[in-house]
Design an enzyme around this catalytic site. Structure first.
Site, mmCIF file in Angstrom:
data_model
loop_
_atom_site.group_PDB
_atom_site.id
_atom_site.type_symbol
_atom_site.label_atom_id
_atom_site.label_comp_id
_atom_site.label_asym_id
_atom_site.label_seq_id
_atom_site.Cartn_x
_atom_site.Cartn_y
_atom_site.Cartn_z
ATOM 1 N N ASP A 28 27.934 5.821 19.063
ATOM 2 C CA ASP A 28 29.297 6.041 18.614
ATOM 3 C C ASP A 28 29.127 6.350 17.073
ATOM 4 O O ASP A 28 29.234 5.276 16.452
ATOM 5 C CB ASP A 28 29.884 4.867 18.947
ATOM 6 C CG ASP A 28 31.623 4.826 18.974
ATOM 7 O OD1 ASP A 28 31.816 6.108 18.700
ATOM 8 O OD2 ASP A 28 32.169 3.767 19.068
ATOM 9 N N TYR A 82 19.964 9.782 15.518
ATOM 10 C CA TYR A 82 19.220 10.102 16.859
ATOM 11 C C TYR A 82 19.584 11.398 17.148
ATOM 12 O O TYR A 82 20.769 12.133 17.311
ATOM 13 C CB TYR A 82 19.776 9.173 17.860
ATOM 14 C CG TYR A 82 19.236 7.725 18.067
ATOM 15 C CD1 TYR A 82 17.740 7.709 17.796
ATOM 16 C CD2 TYR A 82 19.793 6.597 18.036
ATOM 17 C CE1 TYR A 82 17.143 6.495 18.029
ATOM 18 C CE2 TYR A 82 19.182 5.371 18.009
ATOM 19 C CZ TYR A 82 17.856 5.326 18.204
ATOM 20 O OH TYR A 82 17.256 4.169 18.256
ATOM 21 N N CYS A 94 67.241 -2.120 6.024
ATOM 22 C CA CYS A 94 68.399 -1.699 5.319
ATOM 23 C C CYS A 94 69.774 -2.346 5.845
ATOM 24 O O CYS A 94 70.754 -2.304 5.236
ATOM 25 C CB CYS A 94 68.531 -0.150 5.322
ATOM 26 S SG CYS A 94 69.097 0.552 6.982
ATOM 27 N N CYS A 121 69.025 -3.140 11.279
ATOM 28 C CA CYS A 121 67.716 -2.695 10.763
ATOM 29 C C CYS A 121 67.179 -3.674 9.842
ATOM 30 O O CYS A 121 67.856 -4.069 8.862
ATOM 31 C CB CYS A 121 67.814 -1.259 10.079
ATOM 32 S SG CYS A 121 66.354 -0.618 9.120
ATOM 33 N N ASP A 162 3.948 1.344 -1.304
ATOM 34 C CA ASP A 162 4.517 1.620 -2.566
ATOM 35 C C ASP A 162 3.368 2.144 -3.572
ATOM 36 O O ASP A 162 3.770 2.865 -4.307
ATOM 37 C CB ASP A 162 4.719 0.372 -3.114
ATOM 38 C CG ASP A 162 6.098 -0.294 -2.234
ATOM 39 O OD1 ASP A 162 6.775 0.310 -1.439
ATOM 40 O OD2 ASP A 162 6.130 -1.562 -2.261
ATOM 41 N N GLU A 175 21.721 9.801 28.563
ATOM 42 C CA GLU A 175 21.237 9.239 27.394
ATOM 43 C C GLU A 175 22.404 8.131 27.096
ATOM 44 O O GLU A 175 23.560 8.542 27.600
ATOM 45 C CB GLU A 175 21.283 10.198 26.235
ATOM 46 C CG GLU A 175 20.136 11.393 26.471
ATOM 47 C CD GLU A 175 20.466 12.482 25.917
ATOM 48 O OE1 GLU A 175 21.543 12.885 25.443
ATOM 49 O OE2 GLU A 175 19.391 13.490 25.892
ATOM 50 N N CYS A 229 68.528 4.248 4.377
ATOM 51 C CA CYS A 229 67.282 3.241 4.730
ATOM 52 C C CYS A 229 66.192 3.544 3.976
ATOM 53 O O CYS A 229 65.728 4.804 4.129
ATOM 54 C CB CYS A 229 67.196 3.215 6.322
ATOM 55 S SG CYS A 229 65.968 2.120 6.779
ATOM 56 N N CYS A 284 67.317 2.890 13.665
ATOM 57 C CA CYS A 284 68.276 2.480 12.623
ATOM 58 C C CYS A 284 69.229 3.795 12.305
ATOM 59 O O CYS A 284 68.902 4.904 12.325
ATOM 60 C CB CYS A 284 67.363 2.323 11.390
ATOM 61 S SG CYS A 284 68.242 2.369 9.977
ATOM 62 N N LYS A 321 25.863 7.438 24.788
ATOM 63 C CA LYS A 321 26.545 8.332 24.015
ATOM 64 C C LYS A 321 26.914 7.480 22.692
ATOM 65 O O LYS A 321 27.484 6.301 23.022
ATOM 66 C CB LYS A 321 28.038 8.427 24.838
ATOM 67 C CG LYS A 321 28.981 9.246 24.060
ATOM 68 C CD LYS A 321 30.145 9.634 24.739
ATOM 69 C CE LYS A 321 30.869 10.784 23.968
ATOM 70 N NZ LYS A 321 31.207 10.640 22.607
ATOM 71 N N LYS A 335 32.661 7.463 30.121
ATOM 72 C CA LYS A 335 32.872 6.595 29.074
ATOM 73 C C LYS A 335 33.043 5.054 29.678
ATOM 74 O O LYS A 335 33.414 4.962 30.917
ATOM 75 C CB LYS A 335 34.203 6.873 28.336
ATOM 76 C CG LYS A 335 34.114 8.356 27.851
ATOM 77 C CD LYS A 335 33.495 8.348 26.461
ATOM 78 C CE LYS A 335 34.367 8.153 25.262
ATOM 79 N NZ LYS A 335 35.329 9.357 24.898
ATOM 80 N N GLU A 376 0.806 -1.068 0.004
ATOM 81 C CA GLU A 376 0.129 -0.063 -0.196
ATOM 82 C C GLU A 376 0.913 1.115 0.035
ATOM 83 O O GLU A 376 0.571 2.263 -0.735
ATOM 84 C CB GLU A 376 -1.032 0.035 1.281
ATOM 85 C CG GLU A 376 -1.937 1.136 1.170
ATOM 86 C CD GLU A 376 -2.962 0.931 2.342
ATOM 87 O OE1 GLU A 376 -3.233 -0.030 2.878
ATOM 88 O OE2 GLU A 376 -3.508 2.125 2.642
HETATM 89 S S1 IVH Z 1 25.363 16.238 23.692
HETATM 90 C C1 IVH Z 1 27.704 20.242 24.109
HETATM 91 N N1 IVH Z 1 24.483 13.693 23.487
HETATM 92 O O1 IVH Z 1 29.912 13.247 21.830
HETATM 93 C C2 IVH Z 1 27.837 18.872 23.827
HETATM 94 N N2 IVH Z 1 26.504 14.287 22.526
HETATM 95 O O2 IVH Z 1 31.992 14.863 22.786
HETATM 96 C C3 IVH Z 1 26.661 18.379 23.129
HETATM 97 N N3 IVH Z 1 27.474 12.307 21.446
HETATM 98 O O3 IVH Z 1 30.473 15.201 19.042
HETATM 99 C C4 IVH Z 1 26.860 16.840 22.779
HETATM 100 N N4 IVH Z 1 25.989 10.744 22.123
HETATM 101 O O4 IVH Z 1 28.671 13.530 18.510
HETATM 102 C C5 IVH Z 1 25.425 14.640 23.300
HETATM 103 N N5 IVH Z 1 23.630 11.739 23.725
HETATM 104 C C6 IVH Z 1 24.637 12.583 23.313
HETATM 105 C C7 IVH Z 1 25.742 12.303 22.603
HETATM 106 C C8 IVH Z 1 26.877 12.906 21.952
HETATM 107 C C9 IVH Z 1 26.914 11.110 21.513
HETATM 108 C C10 IVH Z 1 28.786 12.718 20.802
HETATM 109 C C11 IVH Z 1 28.511 13.938 19.960
HETATM 110 C C12 IVH Z 1 29.575 15.014 20.320
HETATM 111 C C13 IVH Z 1 30.503 14.208 21.254
HETATM 112 C C14 IVH Z 1 30.937 14.974 22.456
#
Ligand code: IVH
Length: 716
Positions: free
Chosen positions: A133, A237, A426, A423, A52, A129, A447, A441, A131, A329, A50
């Site tokens: 990657d 996100y 060489c 080395c 599509d 939240e 070298c 070296c 973080k 982290k 649908e």
């Molecule tokens: S807030 C003022 N929220 O982390 C800082 N950053 O080191 C605004 N990142 O370059 C960032 N998840 O790409 C925020 N939930 C999150 C995040 C996030 C990943 C990254 C972001 C930024 C880096 C900051």
């Protein structure tokens, strides 16, 4: 997730010939709503067929009425032609970074500072939240339409990747808001499932696979052809909002703003939360840590943000990061594997690095087969041996390393690691200066691993001063990237010997420069005849350097410009220097055991001597220097005396002051010792001045120097 591939046999339904514009608008809204439910909420509202057919109906209307095909239409996500470069976008509000914490203590300290800044006794409410990657992007909506999408870049200026971001189904092209300007910030990433699928497809096509989702996301977003980005299934996100000037946001808490973004159909992660106080932060960290591997996307920690926007403003910023937010982290990931061998790599400057060859192991999101062992001492300290089971560690994007070995699992018959004495590239002797961790070296001139560095140094302004011989040209000369002759494929790359050996590089050692012809240089990329002739002329003009410059140009370790000049003055000729043993070298002022040893070792290498012979045979004639006896001038105040220059002199540059002192028979040294006679200090003189004062060395200014020189010259 199912894919949105249109089936071929379907009729265009319900085309309303009377009001194509109204029908198109309705279709766009419906398609946006279904796409949001499908892509963002993962809860489809209609069957694929649908969706599509609605999509094709809209396409048909837009074909018939091109004026209705506005950029916000879901049919127009992939519309832009490939470009040749990304334009720059200046961020209206800088995109900052986050301060990192790796321990609970740092989190406790963060919370304490925040409470102190707010003068609050009670616990703070935080939005928390994952973080993500991936890579940070900013989306600017003007009048509800996506107008610009950019990467973070250096935080001040990013790259304009609007056309690429428009292809992400997760990013709305229009939003239902009255705000005239809204900037939504967030992370572009590739979810694990999509990453695995994409790599499978790459593999099937025999194309290069990506090492991890983050690299895949970055590589896919920074594509000059949006069609490539579109094919890659990137995700987004949202995690932040920036309003236009004087535009109030519809909520006073970060968490509520995220809820509002979700209503506007931006993806916000369901894994976010609000918590209370430091205990809440740490509990969230543990909870997400436990779920990390089950999340559909990669994360490298969690982010804590003071929830109340007004409090954020009160807590403020430190240089490039907010003080009201923190990235906590995860520790580096570790894995066990077997050490298959230890290779020794030779770097551009001759440093030897032991590199662990490992049984492939998945750690920190990538498969690791090599890891650095840093240097010989580290290998010994960790007692890592070939055959051992070792712990491999990888944090973020850093080079993986071998953290330690497990001696309890060591098989019998292993041996301690030692660096080779010669080395591996060489064959020159390997030397390690006292007190240094790095072995090098000593075949600096010959070298292959050090070739480019040696040539650049040789040609540099303070050495042989060959104008025009810069990095790009050296790369070409060494790699022989001649226009009409593709670079030969290395034999080991195809696993068999070639019928005839590949041609040698145009230039292997500095001596080869003096045999280059304009025709050879002219054959290189971007080398017009005129530049080729100029370079040949510049090389030719360098044939009669002062002995000091020539010695400096050889790139002997620990022999800088000043030492090179001292050596020239002391020995007078190259022959005399090359024939000097360590005790004779130690006679030169300022030459200590480390320098003496590195000079002697350098000249002891047959390869280095061969290059020097070839230079002389090629017509290079270092100009002998009359040996200055440590006698006196008219007053004895300059000749044979050692000066150190520091700070900025009012009218003389360092080089000019040096030239005047040397012309009067004095010597300029780079460091202050008890043997220094005068320190000539200008403005902003630093530690050398302090040292002179501490040692009781005479300190004079430029006027004082001029007075000494005038008296020495008898002109006073
Ligand atoms: S807030 C003022 N929220 O982390 C800082 N950053 O080191 C605004 N990142 O370059 C960032 N998840 O790409 C925020 N939930 C999150 C995040 C996030 C990943 C990254 C972001 C930024 C880096 C900051």
């Amino acid at each position: 997730m199912r894919s949105r591939v249109a089936s071929s046999a379907s009729t265009v339904q319900m085309m309303d010939a009377g009001d194509p514009a109204g029908r198109a608008a309705w279709l766009r809204r419906e398609l946006d709503r279904h796409a949001h439910a499908y892509y963002v909420l993962d809860a489809p509202t209609v069957p694929d067929a649908e969706y599509d057919s609605l999509f094709r109906e809209l396409e048909a209307i837009e074909r018939a009425h091109p004026a209705l095909a506005m950029p916000e239409s879901p049919t127009q996500r992939v519309g832009a032609a490939p470009s040749t470069a990304f334009a720059s976008v200046a961020h209206r509000v800088p995109m900052l970074s986050l301060n990192n914490a790796f321990s609970e203590d740092e989190v406790v300290a963060f919370d304490r500072r925040a409470r102190e800044a707010l003068g609050s006794e009670g616990p703070i409410a935080y939005a928390v939240e994952p973080k993500f990657d991936g890579l940070a992007v900013s989306l600017t909506y003007a009048g509800g339409r996506l107008v610009t999408g950019s990467t973070r870049g250096d935080g001040e200026t990013g790259e304009d990747v609007t056309a690429n971001l428009r292809t992400l189904q997760a990013i709305p092209l229009t939003i239902d808001t009255a705000l005239p300007l809204l900037e939504v910030r967030g992370e572009v990433l590739m979810r694990r499932r999509d990453f695995l699928r994409m790599n499978e497809a790459q593999r099937a096509r025999g194309e290069r696979e990506f090492v991890n989702p983050r690299n895949a996301a970055a590589g896919s977003l920074r594509q000059l052809d949006p069609a490539v980005t579109a094919a890659r299934r990137l995700w987004f996100y949202a995690y932040g909002v920036v309003a236009g000037e004087d535009v109030p946001l519809p909520a006073d808490r970060h968490s509520a703003l995220m809820d509002w973004l979700a209503v506007l159909r931006f993806p916000v992660t369901p894994d976010r939360a609000t918590v209370c106080g430091v205990d809440g932060l740490l509990a969230y960290f543990r909870e997400i840590g436990a779920r990390r591997s089950a999340l559909p996307y990669d994360i490298d920690g969690v982010v804590y943000k003071v929830d109340a926007i007004a409090d954020q403003a009160r807590i403020g910023f430190v240089s490039r990061a907010p003080r009201f937010a923190l990235a906590h982290k995860f520790p580096a990931e570790e894995a066990l594997t077997e050490l298959l061998g230890i290779d020794v790599q030779v770097g551009r400057t001759g440093a030897l690095t032991p590199v662990a060859r490992l049984k492939p192991v998945f750690v920190g999101g990538v498969t690791v087969t090599n890891a650095t062992l840093h240097n010989e001492d580290e290998v010994r300290r960790k007692d890592v041996r070939v055959g051992d089971t070792v712990v491999v560690r990888r944090a973020g994007d850093v080079i993986p390393e071998v953290a330690r070995s497990l001696p309890e699992r060591r098989p019998p018959g292993t041996v301690e690691f030692t660096l080779p004495a010669t080395c591996p590239v060489c064959g020159s002797a390997v030397a390690r200066a006292e007190g240094e961790a790095i072995s090098r070296c000593t075949g600096a001139l010959s070298c292959a691993a050090q070739r480019k560095q040696a040539l650049l140094h040789f040609a540099s302004r303070r050495a042989m001063d060959i104008e025009g011989l810069g990095e790009k040209l050296v790369d070409q000369l060494v790699d022989r990237l001649v226009d009409d002759a593709p670079a030969p494929i290395a034999a080991d790359a195809v696993g068999e010997s070639p019928a005839s050996p590949p041609p040698p590089p145009l230039v292997r050692t500095p001596a080869d420069l003096y045999r280059l012809t304009a025709a050879q240089i002219g054959g290189l990329e971007r080398m017009a005849d005129k530049s080729a002739n100029n370079l040949v002329a510049a090389i030719d003009a360098s044939r009669r350097p002062s002995l000091g410059r020539f010695i400096f140009a050889l790139g002997i370790r620990n022999v800088g410009e000043t030492t090179a000049r001292d050596l020239a003055r002391h020995f007078g000729t190259l022959d005399a220097l090359m024939g000097a043993a360590e005790p004779a070298l130690l006679q030169v002022p300022d030459v200590g055991p480390v320098v003496a040893q590195s000079i002697a070792t350098f000249f002891a290498q047959p390869h280095n001597r061969e290059v020097i012979d070839a230079l002389l045979a090629g017509g290079v004639q270092p100009q002998a220097v009359a040996v200055v006896a440590p006698t006196t001038d008219a007053t004895g105040e300059v000749a044979g005396r050692t000066f150190v220059l520091t700070g900025t002199l009012p009218s003389l540059t360092r080089d000019e002051a040096r030239a005047l002192i040397e012309a009067a028979g004095g010597k300029v040294s780079g460091s202050v010792s008890k043997k220094t006679h005068h320190v000539v200090a200008g403005e902003e003189a630093g530690s050398k001045l302090e040292k002179a004062r501490a040692l009781g060395v005479d300190v004079i200014d430029e006027a004082g120097l001029r007075a000494l020189l005038a008296r020495a010259a008898g002109t006073d």
